[in-house]
Scaffold this motif. Structure first.
Motif, PDB file in Angstrom:
ATOM      1  N   PRO A  70       0.864  -1.118  -0.057  1.00  0.00           N
ATOM      2  CA  PRO A  70      -0.038   0.094  -0.036  1.00  0.00           C
ATOM      3  C   PRO A  70       0.931   1.119  -0.127  1.00  0.00           C
ATOM      4  CG  PRO A  70      -0.903  -1.658   1.527  1.00  0.00           C
ATOM      5  CD  PRO A  70       0.305  -2.021   1.042  1.00  0.00           C
ATOM      6  N   THR A  71       1.929   1.329   0.345  1.00  0.00           N
ATOM      7  CA  THR A  71       2.754   2.467   0.800  1.00  0.00           C
ATOM      8  C   THR A  71       3.596   2.825  -0.950  1.00  0.00           C
ATOM      9  OG1 THR A  71       4.806   1.264   1.545  1.00  0.00           O
ATOM     10  CG2 THR A  71       3.161   2.290   3.098  1.00  0.00           C
ATOM     11  N   ASP A  72       3.540   1.904  -1.651  1.00  0.00           N
ATOM     12  CA  ASP A  72       4.131   1.902  -2.938  1.00  0.00           C
ATOM     13  C   ASP A  72       3.560   3.158  -3.644  1.00  0.00           C
ATOM     14  OD1 ASP A  72       5.631  -0.091  -2.530  1.00  0.00           O
ATOM     15  OD2 ASP A  72       4.291  -1.399  -4.029  1.00  0.00           O
ATOM     16  N   LEU A  75       5.881   6.496  -3.755  1.00  0.00           N
ATOM     17  CA  LEU A  75       7.242   6.375  -4.335  1.00  0.00           C
ATOM     18  C   LEU A  75       7.091   6.688  -5.751  1.00  0.00           C
ATOM     19  CD1 LEU A  75       7.766   2.790  -3.040  1.00  0.00           C
ATOM     20  CD2 LEU A  75       8.725   5.139  -2.222  1.00  0.00           C
ATOM     21  N   ASP A  76       8.220   7.222  -6.179  1.00  0.00           N
ATOM     22  CA  ASP A  76       8.343   7.777  -7.707  1.00  0.00           C
ATOM     23  C   ASP A  76       8.301   6.432  -8.517  1.00  0.00           C
ATOM     24  OD1 ASP A  76      11.258   6.811  -8.597  1.00  0.00           O
ATOM     25  OD2 ASP A  76      11.706   7.962  -6.762  1.00  0.00           O
ATOM     26  N   PRO A  77       8.162   6.122  -9.760  1.00  0.00           N
ATOM     27  CA  PRO A  77       7.892   5.125 -10.550  1.00  0.00           C
ATOM     28  C   PRO A  77       9.108   4.032 -10.651  1.00  0.00           C
ATOM     29  CG  PRO A  77       6.819   7.041 -11.672  1.00  0.00           C
ATOM     30  CD  PRO A  77       7.692   7.563 -10.542  1.00  0.00           C
ATOM     31  N   ARG A  82      11.836  -0.898  -8.727  1.00  0.00           N
ATOM     32  CA  ARG A  82      13.035  -1.571  -8.007  1.00  0.00           C
ATOM     33  C   ARG A  82      12.407  -2.225  -6.970  1.00  0.00           C
ATOM     34  NH1 ARG A  82      15.775   3.205  -9.370  1.00  0.00           N
ATOM     35  NH2 ARG A  82      14.980   4.525  -7.402  1.00  0.00           N
ATOM     36  N   ARG A  83      11.502  -1.919  -6.092  1.00  0.00           N
ATOM     37  CA  ARG A  83      10.870  -2.438  -4.944  1.00  0.00           C
ATOM     38  C   ARG A  83      10.192  -3.904  -5.509  1.00  0.00           C
ATOM     39  NH1 ARG A  83       9.632   1.234   0.121  1.00  0.00           N
ATOM     40  NH2 ARG A  83      11.451   2.529   0.033  1.00  0.00           N
ATOM     41  N   ARG A  84       9.420  -3.647  -6.594  1.00  0.00           N
ATOM     42  CA  ARG A  84       8.491  -4.662  -6.842  1.00  0.00           C
ATOM     43  C   ARG A  84       9.514  -5.713  -7.440  1.00  0.00           C
ATOM     44  NH1 ARG A  84       3.376  -3.478 -10.308  1.00  0.00           N
ATOM     45  NH2 ARG A  84       3.037  -5.753  -9.999  1.00  0.00           N
TER      46      ARG A  84
END
Length: 102
Positions: A70-72, A75-77, A82-84
């Motif tokens: 949910p916090t994604d 974030l900038d795209p 990167r996190r995904r």
């Protein structure tokens, strides 16, 4: 998870010993340690996710890890991508086996 945390702690202690070594440890030791730390960190991350973050669905719905949080949206795209990518396989319990298969 405690076993994974203990193993990671031992690997971090090994890293500290290499950092403090005089003369410096050989590059092969660092390369091996890099692989060990990555594996140990992924185990802790996977177990933490499964225990504390994963909301298991009911049996009526397929359980697909879409690698989102949910916090994604804050974030900038580029950071979101990167996190995904890092989240791939985070429920892979095969990571939980140690080198002896236990």
């Amino acid at each position: 998870i405690e076993r994974f945390r203990k193993t990671l702690s031992e690997s971090l202690e090994r890293a500290a010993r290499l950092l403090d070594a005089d003369p410096a440890g050989p590059s092969d030791a660092w390369l091996e340690l890099a692989e060990t730390l990555q594996r140990d960190c992924r185990r802790v991350a996977s177990a933490s996710y499964c225990l504390h973050e994963w909301a298991e669905p009911d049996d009526a719905h397929a359980d697909v890890d879409e690698r989102v949080d949910p916090t994604d949206e804050r974030l900038d795209p580029a950071e979101r991508a990167r996190r995904r990518a890092r989240r791939a396989g985070r429920r892979n319990v095969r990571l939980w086996q140690d080198d002896r298969g236990a």
